[in-house]
Motif scaffolding. Sequence first.
Motif, mmCIF file in Angstrom:
data_model
loop_
_atom_site.group_PDB
_atom_site.id
_atom_site.type_symbol
_atom_site.label_atom_id
_atom_site.label_comp_id
_atom_site.label_asym_id
_atom_site.label_seq_id
_atom_site.Cartn_x
_atom_site.Cartn_y
_atom_site.Cartn_z
ATOM 1 N N ASP A 276 9.446 7.918 125.606
ATOM 2 C CA ASP A 276 10.507 7.580 127.154
ATOM 3 C C ASP A 276 11.006 7.483 125.732
ATOM 4 N N ASP A 277 11.929 7.706 124.240
ATOM 5 C CA ASP A 277 13.086 7.661 123.693
ATOM 6 C C ASP A 277 12.605 5.793 122.556
ATOM 7 N N GLU A 278 12.080 5.709 122.867
ATOM 8 C CA GLU A 278 11.070 4.249 121.865
ATOM 9 C C GLU A 278 10.055 5.001 121.512
ATOM 10 N N PRO A 279 10.399 4.166 119.585
ATOM 11 C CA PRO A 279 9.225 4.264 119.136
ATOM 12 C C PRO A 279 8.311 3.808 119.687
ATOM 13 N N ALA A 280 7.109 4.941 119.256
ATOM 14 C CA ALA A 280 5.967 4.033 119.872
ATOM 15 C C ALA A 280 4.326 4.116 118.777
ATOM 16 N N GLU A 281 4.488 2.554 118.796
ATOM 17 C CA GLU A 281 2.929 2.306 117.313
ATOM 18 C C GLU A 281 1.716 1.838 117.952
ATOM 19 N N GLY A 282 1.058 2.677 117.195
ATOM 20 C CA GLY A 282 -0.269 3.334 117.391
ATOM 21 C C GLY A 282 -0.979 4.017 118.508
ATOM 22 N N ASP B 248 -5.489 4.966 128.202
ATOM 23 C CA ASP B 248 -4.367 5.884 127.769
ATOM 24 C C ASP B 248 -3.329 5.471 128.069
ATOM 25 N N GLN B 249 -1.744 4.925 127.260
ATOM 26 C CA GLN B 249 -0.936 4.481 127.866
ATOM 27 C C GLN B 249 -0.055 6.002 128.290
ATOM 28 N N LEU B 250 -0.472 6.897 127.727
ATOM 29 C CA LEU B 250 0.491 8.651 128.956
ATOM 30 C C LEU B 250 -0.751 8.946 129.481
ATOM 31 N N GLY B 251 -1.640 8.266 130.169
ATOM 32 C CA GLY B 251 -1.821 9.177 131.358
ATOM 33 C C GLY B 251 -2.678 10.090 130.665
ATOM 34 N N GLY B 252 -3.381 10.275 130.216
ATOM 35 C CA GLY B 252 -3.735 10.999 129.330
ATOM 36 C C GLY B 252 -3.171 13.319 129.638
ATOM 37 N N LYS B 253 -1.796 13.022 128.825
ATOM 38 C CA LYS B 253 -1.071 14.003 129.201
ATOM 39 C C LYS B 253 -1.277 14.600 128.574
ATOM 40 N N GLY C 148 -2.190 26.290 108.471
ATOM 41 C CA GLY C 148 -3.250 27.004 109.995
ATOM 42 C C GLY C 148 -2.293 26.123 110.547
ATOM 43 N N GLN C 149 -2.569 26.755 111.651
ATOM 44 C CA GLN C 149 -2.205 26.796 113.665
ATOM 45 C C GLN C 149 -3.347 25.692 114.232
ATOM 46 N N TYR C 150 -2.397 24.561 114.657
ATOM 47 C CA TYR C 150 -2.942 23.350 115.167
ATOM 48 C C TYR C 150 -1.968 23.237 116.589
ATOM 49 N N VAL C 151 -3.068 22.873 117.523
ATOM 50 C CA VAL C 151 -2.590 22.481 119.003
ATOM 51 C C VAL C 151 -3.081 20.646 118.348
ATOM 52 N N ILE C 152 -1.700 19.758 118.706
ATOM 53 C CA ILE C 152 -2.023 18.393 118.860
ATOM 54 C C ILE C 152 -1.988 18.045 120.143
ATOM 55 N N THR C 153 -3.397 16.834 119.329
ATOM 56 C CA THR C 153 -3.125 15.967 121.112
ATOM 57 C C THR C 153 -2.524 14.211 120.407
ATOM 58 N N LEU C 154 -2.836 13.570 121.256
ATOM 59 C CA LEU C 154 -2.212 12.228 121.487
ATOM 60 C C LEU C 154 -2.705 11.636 122.397
ATOM 61 N N VAL C 155 -2.927 11.035 121.801
ATOM 62 C CA VAL C 155 -3.768 9.394 122.371
ATOM 63 C C VAL C 155 -3.156 7.639 122.237
ATOM 64 N N TRP C 156 -2.622 7.510 123.399
ATOM 65 C CA TRP C 156 -2.129 5.312 123.413
ATOM 66 C C TRP C 156 -2.984 4.779 123.851
ATOM 67 N N SER C 157 -3.794 3.945 122.823
ATOM 68 C CA SER C 157 -4.806 3.252 123.502
ATOM 69 C C SER C 157 -4.286 1.650 123.206
ATOM 70 N N GLU C 158 -5.204 0.995 123.701
ATOM 71 C CA GLU C 158 -4.227 -0.059 123.017
ATOM 72 C C GLU C 158 -5.826 -0.790 123.117
ATOM 73 N N PHE C 159 -6.045 -1.892 121.644
ATOM 74 C CA PHE C 159 -6.803 -2.387 120.828
ATOM 75 C C PHE C 159 -7.364 -3.695 122.101
#
Length: 106
Positions: A7-13, A73-78, A52-63
Amino acid sequence: MGVVLVDDEPAEGVVLRLHPKTGSAAISSGITSADGSFQISTYSLGDGAPAGQYVITLVWSEFDTLTRTQVGDQLGGKYAFDDKSEIQWNIPNIDVFNAGTIRLHR
């Protein structure tokens, strides 16, 4: 190297994983810093990913300090599954690959 914005803000973690479509069987990964920047590692810290060719996954969890595990996952698993992620990279055989800015939305 690159930057992740949520959402246009840097995301840590945010944890990035590169799932090879061809070639290497290794899964490369990285995690974003406070400014959203990341470096990818495969065999040693910051060594990048094989060409090579890659599919990228991203997860933003909390510790969770109580259980000492990552939760949710703060990204709702999208972007969490390689069969659903639309983020793909074709990494050429060069010393430094700049992934640019990855813009995600919750």
